[in-house]
Every structure is written in C-alpha cells, then in structure tokens.
Design an enzyme around this catalytic site. Structure first.
Site, PDB file in Angstrom:
ATOM      1  N   SER A   1       9.607  -2.793  14.687  1.00  0.00           N
ATOM      2  CA  SER A   1      10.133  -2.979  13.326  1.00  0.00           C
ATOM      3  C   SER A   1      11.570  -2.516  13.184  1.00  0.00           C
ATOM      4  O   SER A   1      12.028  -1.600  13.863  1.00  0.00           O
ATOM      5  CB  SER A   1       9.251  -2.186  12.349  1.00  0.00           C
ATOM      6  OG  SER A   1       9.793  -2.214  11.043  1.00  0.00           O
ATOM      7  N   ASN A   2      12.226  -3.151  12.209  1.00  0.00           N
ATOM      8  CA  ASN A   2      13.539  -2.699  11.769  1.00  0.00           C
ATOM      9  C   ASN A   2      13.454  -1.347  11.049  1.00  0.00           C
ATOM     10  O   ASN A   2      14.469  -0.698  10.819  1.00  0.00           O
ATOM     11  CB  ASN A   2      14.133  -3.717  10.781  1.00  0.00           C
ATOM     12  CG  ASN A   2      14.763  -4.918  11.467  1.00  0.00           C
ATOM     13  OD1 ASN A   2      14.968  -4.915  12.669  1.00  0.00           O
ATOM     14  ND2 ASN A   2      15.084  -5.939  10.690  1.00  0.00           N
TER      15      ASN A   2
ATOM     16  N   ASP B   1       5.464  -7.221  13.719  1.00  0.00           N
ATOM     17  CA  ASP B   1       6.468  -6.858  12.730  1.00  0.00           C
ATOM     18  C   ASP B   1       5.751  -6.060  11.621  1.00  0.00           C
ATOM     19  O   ASP B   1       4.533  -6.185  11.454  1.00  0.00           O
ATOM     20  CB  ASP B   1       7.079  -8.149  12.164  1.00  0.00           C
ATOM     21  CG  ASP B   1       7.977  -7.898  10.986  1.00  0.00           C
ATOM     22  OD1 ASP B   1       8.900  -7.069  11.120  1.00  0.00           O
ATOM     23  OD2 ASP B   1       7.758  -8.512   9.918  1.00  0.00           O
ATOM     24  N   LEU B   2       6.494  -5.275  10.875  1.00  0.00           N
ATOM     25  CA  LEU B   2       5.844  -4.423   9.866  1.00  0.00           C
ATOM     26  C   LEU B   2       6.017  -4.959   8.437  1.00  0.00           C
ATOM     27  O   LEU B   2       5.057  -5.361   7.789  1.00  0.00           O
ATOM     28  CB  LEU B   2       6.409  -2.998   9.988  1.00  0.00           C
ATOM     29  CG  LEU B   2       5.827  -1.948   9.043  1.00  0.00           C
ATOM     30  CD1 LEU B   2       4.312  -1.838   9.178  1.00  0.00           C
ATOM     31  CD2 LEU B   2       6.467  -0.581   9.325  1.00  0.00           C
ATOM     32  N   TYR B   3       7.271  -4.975   7.944  1.00  0.00           N
ATOM     33  CA  TYR B   3       7.510  -5.322   6.537  1.00  0.00           C
ATOM     34  C   TYR B   3       7.413  -6.829   6.334  1.00  0.00           C
ATOM     35  O   TYR B   3       8.117  -7.601   6.976  1.00  0.00           O
ATOM     36  CB  TYR B   3       8.880  -4.804   6.080  1.00  0.00           C
ATOM     37  CG  TYR B   3       8.993  -3.307   6.229  1.00  0.00           C
ATOM     38  CD1 TYR B   3       8.378  -2.453   5.317  1.00  0.00           C
ATOM     39  CD2 TYR B   3       9.670  -2.742   7.301  1.00  0.00           C
ATOM     40  CE1 TYR B   3       8.449  -1.074   5.472  1.00  0.00           C
ATOM     41  CE2 TYR B   3       9.752  -1.368   7.463  1.00  0.00           C
ATOM     42  CZ  TYR B   3       9.138  -0.542   6.553  1.00  0.00           C
ATOM     43  OH  TYR B   3       9.206   0.816   6.716  1.00  0.00           O
TER      44      TYR B   3
ATOM     45  N   ARG C   1      14.541  -7.044  -1.368  1.00  0.00           N
ATOM     46  CA  ARG C   1      14.110  -7.391  -0.015  1.00  0.00           C
ATOM     47  C   ARG C   1      15.121  -8.327   0.675  1.00  0.00           C
ATOM     48  O   ARG C   1      15.495  -8.117   1.828  1.00  0.00           O
ATOM     49  CB  ARG C   1      12.726  -8.047  -0.093  1.00  0.00           C
ATOM     50  CG  ARG C   1      12.233  -8.684   1.181  1.00  0.00           C
ATOM     51  CD  ARG C   1      11.916  -7.674   2.256  1.00  0.00           C
ATOM     52  NE  ARG C   1      11.304  -8.306   3.417  1.00  0.00           N
ATOM     53  CZ  ARG C   1      11.316  -7.780   4.629  1.00  0.00           C
ATOM     54  NH1 ARG C   1      11.884  -6.618   4.853  1.00  0.00           N
ATOM     55  NH2 ARG C   1      10.735  -8.394   5.618  1.00  0.00           N
TER      56      ARG C   1
END
Ligand code: LAC
Length: 222
Positions: free
Chosen positions: A118-119, A10-12, A41
């Site tokens: 990622s989203n 995942d990224l964020y 967020r």
C-alpha cells in the site's frame, strides 16, 4: 495461479473504503460529505502521483492531511484543529468493504499467502489493519515508505518482490484502483482488478489478467 503464488492486496479502496470517512465528515461540515470525501480521496491520489513524478516524497499521512485541507477549502469548509485531528485519526479506522472479511477467510482457508502492498505510511497501515480486524489475514505488509515513491512507480512493485524473496512474476497484485493494476502489470506482476462498480478500467496499459467483483470470487478466478 501457481499454488505458491503470493497475493498482494492494495489497501485503500480495495480492502477498506475511503469514502466511508463521509460518516465522520457529516458530523463536522455543512456541505455534502460524500462529495467532500470523494474530492479528498481524488486529491490524495493526485498528490501522491505528483510527488512521485517530481522525485519528492512525503508520507501518506502527510499527503492525506494536505488533501483534506484542499477538499475542505474547495467546499468552503473549515475545521477546528481538534476536529481535523479527529478526522485524520478516523482515517485509520476505515471499515472494510462487506465482501472483504468473508473473502479473505476463504482465501486463507485454501492456504493462499497474502500480503498488503500500500501507499499507506508505516504508521497508517498497521493501525488500519488493527482497527479493521484485517491484520490476521496477512503474512506481512509493505509500505511505499520503504522506497519513498508511490504506486504505480515500478520500484514499489519490484521492492515487494524483494521483500518476499520471490520473482515478481510469482506475485498477483489485487486492486480496485486501475492505476495500480496497470502499474503492477508493467513492473511484471500478474493482476486482478476488483471492479467495485465505479468507473471503467483504464484505457492505457495492460488489461487485468483477471476481473472479479468480490474478494471471494478470486478463489475460482485465479
Ligand atoms: C493504496 C492506495 C492506492 O492503498 O489507495 O495503496
């Protein structure tokens, strides 16, 4: 793990810190910039969930900008168009958490194959990987733009398996976001929860296969 399993990050919140945007926010608003960043967020994630439940899709850049507008209004703040654009641009320059570069370097030195799932939109992810310096650690990245649905929709995880031409059970999803870990497990992935010391793990869905507190810990935990 099997030697040729794939690690999907995942990224964020996992690799880069979305709350780090509070530094840029602090220059522009009078309210508590960390509180605004946290609401930004939380709203971003909420909007992504809701679009997916409604079988609607707008990309994560759109979602991120709308979530910012909501968070600013909730705190009675207003930004000029120029500052709003600056802030949205800064979102693509989020810094990695401290453990990320040494951890990814260690994983790569062991020959493990890593991708980003990622989203983030197809424009945000490469920009984020470039500006954070994380790009070289990954073979590829996959955006939810491809399936026009956000994590934790099962289609997203299945799509990742299709892209890398592997059974979904050969992929580890590594995320600090419990909803992501639960969703990936439900779709058939193995999972590692990166506990960054926030809230407890979710009370629904499968518990993670592995729990770590830094990326480097994955080398011994998997
Ligand atoms: C992502 C969200 C979960 O990077 O933050 O996919």
């Amino acid at each position: 793990m099997k030697r040729d399993d794939i690690l999907a990050f995942d990224l964020y919140g996992t690799l880069v810190d979305p709350i780090g945007i509070s530094h840029a926010l602090r220059e522009l608003i009078t309210e508590d910039s960390t509180a605004v960043a946290e609401l930004w967020r939380a709203t971003q994630i909420d909007y992504a969930f809701r679009l997916t439940i409604m079988e609607s899709y707008e990309d994560f850049a759109w979602v991120t900008a709308r979530a910012l507008d909501f968070a600013l209004e909730a705190f009675g703040q207003a930004l000029s168009t120029k500052d709003r654009h600056l802030l949205i641009d800064e979102y693509n320059g989020l810094a990695p958490f401290q453990d990320v570069i040494p951890g990814l370097a260690l994983l790569r030195s062991k020959g493990l194959r890593a991708i980003v799932l990622s989203n983030g939109s197809s424009s945000m992810i490469p920009e984020c990987l470039k500006r954070s310096g994380l790009g070289p650690f990954f073979d590829t990245w996959i955006s939810t733009d491809d399936v026009r649905a956000y994590k934790p929709q099962a289609r997203v995880y299945r799509h990742a398996a299709d892209v890398v031409h592997r059974p979904i059970t050969d992929i580890w999803l590594i995320s600090s976001n419990p909803f992501d870990v639960v969703g990936a497990a439900r779709a058939g992935m193995k999972t590692a929860w990166l506990n960054r010391g926030g809230r407890p793990f979710d009370a629904i869905g499968a518990p993670p296969d592995v729990i770590v507190s830094t990326i480097s810990d994955l080398t011994s935990a998997l």
